[in-house]
Design a protein around this motif. Structure first.
Motif, PDB file in Angstrom:
ATOM      1  N   GLY A 116       0.798  -1.229   0.000  1.00 40.15           N
ATOM      2  CA  GLY A 116       0.000   0.000   0.000  1.00 40.15           C
ATOM      3  C   GLY A 116       0.821   1.265   0.000  1.00 40.15           C
ATOM      4  O   GLY A 116       0.336   2.317   0.426  1.00 40.15           O
ATOM      5  N   SER A 117       2.059   1.216  -0.510  1.00 36.80           N
ATOM      6  CA  SER A 117       2.887   2.422  -0.581  1.00 36.80           C
ATOM      7  C   SER A 117       2.332   3.372  -1.641  1.00 36.80           C
ATOM      8  O   SER A 117       1.639   2.963  -2.572  1.00 36.80           O
ATOM      9  CB  SER A 117       4.330   2.049  -0.932  1.00 36.80           C
ATOM     10  N   ALA A 118       2.658   4.648  -1.476  1.00 36.92           N
ATOM     11  CA  ALA A 118       2.248   5.638  -2.468  1.00 36.92           C
ATOM     12  C   ALA A 118       2.893   5.331  -3.817  1.00 36.92           C
ATOM     13  O   ALA A 118       3.951   4.695  -3.900  1.00 36.92           O
ATOM     14  CB  ALA A 118       2.651   7.040  -2.004  1.00 36.92           C
ATOM     15  N   THR A 119       2.254   5.793  -4.882  1.00 37.32           N
ATOM     16  CA  THR A 119       2.713   5.483  -6.235  1.00 37.32           C
ATOM     17  C   THR A 119       4.158   5.881  -6.475  1.00 37.32           C
ATOM     18  O   THR A 119       4.934   5.148  -7.108  1.00 37.32           O
ATOM     19  CB  THR A 119       1.808   6.176  -7.265  1.00 37.32           C
ATOM     20  N   TRP A 120       4.559   7.047  -5.948  1.00 37.68           N
ATOM     21  CA  TRP A 120       5.915   7.513  -6.213  1.00 37.68           C
ATOM     22  C   TRP A 120       6.967   6.635  -5.552  1.00 37.68           C
ATOM     23  O   TRP A 120       8.098   6.552  -6.026  1.00 37.68           O
ATOM     24  CB  TRP A 120       6.078   8.977  -5.817  1.00 37.68           C
TER      25      TRP A 120
END
Length: 259
Positions: A52-56
């Protein structure tokens, strides 16, 4: 359990390395180190997505191992790594923890925000994470009667914003955490952050802003909250401004712009 972004990044790299090692030992990869590096990068990016990490963050994982490999092959002196680390730290500072990268607002966005300020009286605006002051400087030219304030945590963007706005007396800048100051007394609070902090931003704005004060979020809506208005800015990145009344509209207020 909700993991901090930095721990997610570490876990993604460890999982990627374990997967790459297992695939390399299986004998299915062609010879050389680059196929192993490619598997590690893809596995790390996939693990970041699963965590669930951010896209960047996923893009960072894709590039991390290949860039390390290239740097090793170029035999870059260690001092350059330290310099690069310090430079990135000064620019991005706590981005690894907050998951809020450095975004810069453009002049057309500033013009759209200017239209949302009260027209018949001076107003106060607060820019959350003001970066280099890219919103405040053009806004000061468009609305010289308004008090424009910004707060930024990263040292390098903050220092640059001080330098660039030194001849604009209606701009006031501070370095720090925008959650640690009061948002009371502002007519408009502007945020160009990321999806991650928007729930906390909404909660604080609802508790501290006065009726009729606007919360304007560039690109990132507040989850499960219907905006009063969405403004499409005519720029290259197709900016969208999500406008909210966290404390409700002011009495005798007929439109979203002030009077």
């Amino acid at each position: 359990m909700k993991l901090p972004p930095a721990l997610k990044a570490l876990l993604a790299q460890i999982i990627g390395s374990v997967v790459a090692l297992a695939v390399a030992r299986s004998g299915v990869l062609p010879g050389g180190l680059w196929p192993v590096i490619a598997v590690q990068a893809l596995a790390a990016a996939g693990s970041a997505t699963a965590l669930g990490s951010a896209t960047w963050w996923r893009w960072i994982h894709l590039g991390f191992a290949p860039l390390v490999m290239v740097a090793l092959q170029l035999h870059i002196p260690p001092g350059w790594y330290l310099a690069a680390f310090l430079g990135l730290a000064l620019v991005f500072w706590s981005s690894f923890r907050t998951q809020v990268p450095l975004f810069l607002s453009n002049r057309k966005t500033a013009a759209a925000v200017a239209e949302l300020l009260p027209r018949k009286r001076p107003a106060r605006l607060l820019d959350l994470g003001s970066g280099t002051g890219s919103l405040l400087r053009p806004l000061a030219q468009m609305r010289p009667d308004c008090r424009l304030e910004g707060i930024e945590s990263a040292p390098a963007p903050y220092a640059l914003s001080l330098l660039l706005s030194r001849r604009q007396p209606t701009i006031a800048l501070a370095r720090g955490d925008f959650f640690a100051i009061s948002w009371g007394g502002y007519d408009l609070v502007y945020a160009f952050l990321s999806p991650v902090p928007m729930t906390a931003v909404w909660r604080k704005a609802s508790a501290e802003l006065s009726p009729g004060a606007l919360l304007v979020s560039n690109s990132f809506p507040v989850e499960d909250v219907e905006p009063e208005q969405v403004i499409d800015v005519d720029d290259r990145r197709r900016t969208r401004l999500y406008c909210y009344y966290p404390a409700g509209p002011a009495l005798k207020k007929s439109g979203i712009t002030g009077g």
